[in-house]
Design a protein around this motif. Sequence first.
Motif, PDB file in Angstrom:
ATOM      1  N   ALA B 417      48.647  34.105  21.820  1.00 26.12           N
ATOM      2  CA  ALA B 417      48.087  32.780  21.525  1.00 26.12           C
ATOM      3  C   ALA B 417      46.890  32.460  22.411  1.00 26.12           C
ATOM      4  N   HIS B 418      46.934  32.924  23.644  1.00 26.13           N
ATOM      5  CA  HIS B 418      45.881  32.544  24.581  1.00 26.13           C
ATOM      6  C   HIS B 418      45.008  33.709  25.006  1.00 26.13           C
ATOM      7  N   ASN B 419      45.126  34.801  24.259  1.00 28.01           N
ATOM      8  CA  ASN B 419      44.237  35.929  24.521  1.00 28.01           C
ATOM      9  C   ASN B 419      44.315  36.368  25.982  1.00 28.01           C
ATOM     10  N   LEU B 420      45.535  36.458  26.487  1.00 30.81           N
ATOM     11  CA  LEU B 420      45.692  36.671  27.928  1.00 30.81           C
ATOM     12  C   LEU B 420      45.351  38.089  28.374  1.00 30.81           C
ATOM     13  N   VAL B 421      45.348  39.031  27.437  1.00 25.35           N
ATOM     14  CA  VAL B 421      44.953  40.389  27.821  1.00 25.35           C
ATOM     15  C   VAL B 421      43.472  40.400  28.183  1.00 25.35           C
ATOM     16  N   ALA B 422      42.653  39.870  27.280  1.00 27.43           N
ATOM     17  CA  ALA B 422      41.210  39.861  27.534  1.00 27.43           C
ATOM     18  C   ALA B 422      40.876  39.005  28.752  1.00 27.43           C
ATOM     19  N   ARG B 423      41.585  37.910  28.883  1.00 27.51           N
ATOM     20  CA  ARG B 423      41.306  37.034  30.029  1.00 27.51           C
ATOM     21  C   ARG B 423      41.700  37.688  31.345  1.00 27.51           C
ATOM     22  N   THR B 424      42.826  38.400  31.343  1.00 25.66           N
ATOM     23  CA  THR B 424      43.214  39.117  32.562  1.00 25.66           C
ATOM     24  C   THR B 424      42.166  40.151  32.911  1.00 25.66           C
ATOM     25  N   SER B 425      41.653  40.792  31.881  1.00 26.85           N
ATOM     26  CA  SER B 425      40.595  41.773  32.101  1.00 26.85           C
ATOM     27  C   SER B 425      39.378  41.116  32.758  1.00 26.85           C
ATOM     28  N   GLN B 426      39.010  39.951  32.243  1.00 25.36           N
ATOM     29  CA  GLN B 426      37.822  39.290  32.784  1.00 25.36           C
ATOM     30  C   GLN B 426      38.023  38.763  34.193  1.00 25.36           C
ATOM     31  N   VAL B 427      39.182  38.154  34.426  1.00 24.14           N
ATOM     32  CA  VAL B 427      39.416  37.644  35.772  1.00 24.14           C
ATOM     33  C   VAL B 427      39.498  38.802  36.757  1.00 24.14           C
ATOM     34  N   GLY B 428      40.005  39.927  36.287  1.00 23.94           N
ATOM     35  CA  GLY B 428      40.081  41.109  37.133  1.00 23.94           C
ATOM     36  C   GLY B 428      38.685  41.561  37.555  1.00 23.94           C
ATOM     37  N   LYS B 429      37.777  41.556  36.604  1.00 30.02           N
ATOM     38  CA  LYS B 429      36.390  41.946  36.918  1.00 30.02           C
ATOM     39  C   LYS B 429      35.813  41.037  37.996  1.00 30.02           C
ATOM     40  N   TYR B 430      36.027  39.742  37.819  1.00 32.16           N
ATOM     41  CA  TYR B 430      35.500  38.786  38.787  1.00 32.16           C
ATOM     42  C   TYR B 430      36.116  39.007  40.167  1.00 32.16           C
ATOM     43  N   LEU B 431      37.432  39.126  40.184  1.00 31.96           N
ATOM     44  CA  LEU B 431      38.141  39.338  41.446  1.00 31.96           C
ATOM     45  C   LEU B 431      37.648  40.592  42.147  1.00 31.96           C
ATOM     46  N   TYR B 432      37.497  41.648  41.357  1.00 32.25           N
ATOM     47  CA  TYR B 432      37.070  42.924  41.922  1.00 32.25           C
ATOM     48  C   TYR B 432      35.697  42.795  42.577  1.00 32.25           C
ATOM     49  N   GLU B 433      34.812  42.108  41.879  1.00 34.80           N
ATOM     50  CA  GLU B 433      33.456  41.899  42.452  1.00 34.80           C
ATOM     51  C   GLU B 433      33.526  41.138  43.762  1.00 34.80           C
ATOM     52  N   GLN B 434      34.335  40.089  43.786  1.00 35.10           N
ATOM     53  CA  GLN B 434      34.482  39.298  45.006  1.00 35.10           C
ATOM     54  C   GLN B 434      35.025  40.155  46.144  1.00 35.10           C
ATOM     55  N   LEU B 435      36.006  40.961  45.812  1.00 35.26           N
ATOM     56  CA  LEU B 435      36.625  41.781  46.851  1.00 35.26           C
ATOM     57  C   LEU B 435      35.678  42.882  47.318  1.00 35.26           C
ATOM     58  N   GLU B 436      34.842  43.356  46.407  1.00 32.11           N
ATOM     59  CA  GLU B 436      33.821  44.342  46.797  1.00 32.11           C
ATOM     60  C   GLU B 436      32.910  43.773  47.879  1.00 32.11           C
ATOM     61  N   GLN B 437      32.516  42.523  47.684  1.00 28.98           N
ATOM     62  CA  GLN B 437      31.681  41.865  48.698  1.00 28.98           C
ATOM     63  C   GLN B 437      32.415  41.777  50.029  1.00 28.98           C
ATOM     64  N   LEU B 438      33.671  41.381  49.949  1.00 32.74           N
ATOM     65  CA  LEU B 438      34.457  41.271  51.184  1.00 32.74           C
ATOM     66  C   LEU B 438      34.597  42.619  51.873  1.00 32.74           C
ATOM     67  N   GLN B 439      34.754  43.658  51.050  1.00 31.04           N
ATOM     68  CA  GLN B 439      34.907  44.996  51.620  1.00 31.04           C
ATOM     69  C   GLN B 439      33.655  45.397  52.401  1.00 31.04           C
ATOM     70  N   ARG B 440      32.514  44.983  51.868  1.00 29.86           N
ATOM     71  CA  ARG B 440      31.269  45.289  52.584  1.00 29.86           C
ATOM     72  C   ARG B 440      31.215  44.551  53.918  1.00 29.86           C
ATOM     73  N   THR B 441      31.743  43.321  53.914  1.00 30.26           N
ATOM     74  CA  THR B 441      31.717  42.512  55.132  1.00 30.26           C
ATOM     75  C   THR B 441      32.748  42.988  56.160  1.00 30.26           C
ATOM     76  N   PHE B 442      33.888  43.466  55.669  1.00 32.12           N
ATOM     77  CA  PHE B 442      34.977  43.837  56.583  1.00 32.12           C
ATOM     78  C   PHE B 442      35.469  45.255  56.338  1.00 32.12           C
ATOM     79  N   PRO B 443      34.579  46.228  56.542  1.00 34.22           N
ATOM     80  CA  PRO B 443      34.978  47.610  56.250  1.00 34.22           C
ATOM     81  C   PRO B 443      36.116  48.100  57.141  1.00 34.22           C
TER      82      PRO B 443
END
Lengths: 503, 503
Positions: B417-443
């Motif tokens: 009903a809420h297209n949660l597969v696609a949304r999980t995919s999208q939020v995952g992309k966003y989260l991953y990008e954010q964490l990539e930045q953090l990884q650069r800051t705190f290797p």
Amino acid sequence: MGIISHRYASRLLVRSLIVNALKRSASTTAFHSTVPIDPIPSANGSQSLAAHYFPTEPDIPRLLTSFPGPRSVEKLKSLDKVYDTKAAYMLCDYQNSVGNYICDADQNLYLDVYAQIASIALGYNNPVLIAAAQSPEMIDALVNRPALGNFPSTLWEPILRDGILSAAPKGLDKVWTSMSGSDANECAYKAAFMYHRSKQRGNVSDFSYLERQTAMENKSPGSPDLAILSFEKAFHGRLFGSLSTTRSSPIHKIDIPAFNWPKAPFPALKYPLDQYETENRAEEDKCLTALETILQEWKSRISAVVVEPIQAEGGDNHATPYFFQQLRKLTKQHSVLLIVDEVQTGVAATGTFWAHEQWNLDAPPDMVTFSKKFQAAGYFYGNDELRPSLPFRQFNTWCGDPSKAIIAREIVKEVRAHNLVARTSQVGKYLYEQLEQLQRTFPHLMQNLRGKDRGTFIAWDATDLQTRNKILKDMKGAGVNIGGCGAYSVRLRPGMTFLLLIW
Amino acid sequence: MGIISHRYASRLLVRSLIVNALKRSASTTAFHSTVPIDPIPSANGSQSLAAHYFPTEPDIPRLLTSFPGPRSVEKLKSLDKVYDTKAAYMLCDYQNSVGNYICDADQNLYLDVYAQIASIALGYNNPVLIAAAQSPEMIDALVNRPALGNFPSTLWEPILRDGILSAAPKGLDKVWTSMSGSDANECAYKAAFMYHRSKQRGNVSDFSYLERQTAMENKSPGSPDLAILSFEKAFHGRLFGSLSTTRSSPIHKIDIPAFNWPKAPFPALKYPLDQYETENRAEEDKCLTALETILQEWKSRISAVVVEPIQAEGGDNHATPYFFQQLRKLTKQHSVLLIVDEVQTGVAATGTFWAHEQWNLDAPPDMVTFSKKFQAAGYFYGNDELRPSLPFRQFNTWCGDPSKAIIAREIVKEVRAHNLVARTSQVGKYLYEQLEQLQRTFPHLMQNLRGKDRGTFIAWDATDLQTRNKILKDMKGAGVNIGGCGAYSVRLRPGMTFLLLIW
């Protein structure tokens, strides 16, 4: 042995179970009577609880079709396309089942003395359980299912203390919860193995490099060459560890890899027990001697002995309190844990809440497992040393299920409120007497009646497998859902509400 | 690495997860900010579902005490007298938990990205599940729990078809239900062994005397010397058979007897995967070669290979679709079944409903197991020959639990009903990008970030166990309940409602 005589005999069993027990007159279309009705025992001042629980429970089975009914057959065929129904007897309509009567898809109502393989405690649609199912606690337990090992709920301790633990066997005041009887036994086995190795290494909670390394290779000493001893004809479940201790029938075990664990002979007693005391004592002593030999031969490689108080799936095989007292002594002597599997005997079925209460042991079993009628599963224990010294050893994602523990709590409360242990004991006595009479009348269909003074945990032998299966089918056709066990036995496994029918 | 820097870094992680992701300003007493807030991605026209599900979900964690809070500590001590709490992080108040926030006994509210070890699908107290929990069907399922193999309900087929089966992986249109992920895997293993032996004896459903006799002795050929092959660092559960295929950590296995089953190396890939394609391909080929050698050495004694799409408990170890395609080819070549364990990866976590959908296999896996986020457990299969030819071989008392299958059905409906597969995919992309930045800051705190394009199934390594455990504890202290895995990894395992926080 022709069809007619089986059918006739089955109907007489039905009469004993239903007609006599229900104070019904013998003349209905469904139950044509040719033998006299026995008097019903007096209720000893007890009020009937039937009206309390099940005001709409019918008086007799309602048979609208042959067995199995056409809708059952048709709909099972449809279900079978996506879900294996090879073992299905009928398709059931639980919303229209009531009390001791199970309803099928054709709206036939059968008196149910099998009770979902001995796991319905208080009848179908019991209003007390319906109320529990609607409680805020239950809704919480269902929608917020916790990982109990990591994140137990504030409600968990009261649910356990007011429920499962309030029925704990003497000396065993702690519990570990799991998902099924098999799982409960395997968790108990794991606790036994960890305890055993902990004793061997002197309670040190640090493992050697070799132990860590070999465990990852599934090799000794990390994965030790230790064993659980079980008995011939035992049934302890069907997961790989529990199945290795199950010895009931090839159909349960064949093609599945198993641990090379030892088995000891279980007494093959003669029934009725009180007529064969000398022979039975000799048989039990012979088995105990054989057990001791195995314990000696395996030296310190057996971590626990697991035993059912009455071997249920294996054929309702009994042993006397003497046997279990000696078993407790032997296991103590050999520093082997004793696990009593009360998955089927537990929760009042045998006339005490736990069957092993009838043994008068000097020291309690080390662990007692439960499931089925309790809905919740797990094991009781008393000794803190049975807890592994480190977290995440006895562990899994859910570690049980609070929704089931809530049901268990309500069951315990009802047992207490309505004195259902004593009542089950009394109804069992009455049933046993009735069946004794039938056995005298039909010695070719009923032999080795057993379960005297063991509540409603009653069984008898047919002469062979074919006859037994015919009886089971005829009984269904006559309106009684009843189960088999062992090679050719018939077993009664009603819920505790069965007693309401004669009170 | 002192306390202050850990604490600081943990708070920055909290910021990324909560402050950034929640569009919160950086200035609260709980989350003192020192780094800039990243922009939030646009919602692409999607409406926020937060109001729909959880109108009372808070904006940020609520920390009233230190972690763990005094009431948690005190009450866990009390619970521990009767129930082992060694692995308990805190005592939880689920009735006051809401959406993505878990409440403890001290009324602290933590953002929960661990979700009961990856098993809460739609947040705490989701109103859709509350409605399902109150339905007549659910009450029926709870109070009249059927022995599904013998007495399935008229409701069972629609519950399965509208629920679990409607999410069945391509090519696998049948299901066998069980009680937990471990149990699901063991049932799949049993199906594999019976299938294997059936092929060997030519689909004859009659067993020889020798087979029957030796099965009762736990000896070959009745209890055959067959094996399930698993991979190094795999986790498939903790019952005796599943534990024999688990290779994640000694703490999971030590002191428990195990079958001498083989294990193959699992690729140790370099992250990010797209930067090491050549090295990773070589590593995967090396592992495939090693696997083939084992398959050859064991000849026809391996009945199935079991594999997780991403090894979760073992440390969030990934392999590429190429590896799994080759694995499918190899298992076909050697007539070995392929069981994909989707207990943790299943139900939309990785951006597709089942993780193995991302492999583009020529032929589907033979069985796919599930549990956790589905609440119901079991395995999917397509080939009718995976059903044993006789009843009571794949069998146990309950064979699953309709109350859990009802929950699973509601989850599938909401996902759709809420297209949660696609949304999980999208939020995952966003989260991953954010964490990539953090990884650069705190290797020094974050290495080997992984899970790109795998939904919210994201993890990274700390430098060592001590640092990792410190991060996990600091995160809790800062209001985020997060989990570890493997030797020293941190894993995100939020429910599908986690995406609501940024939509």
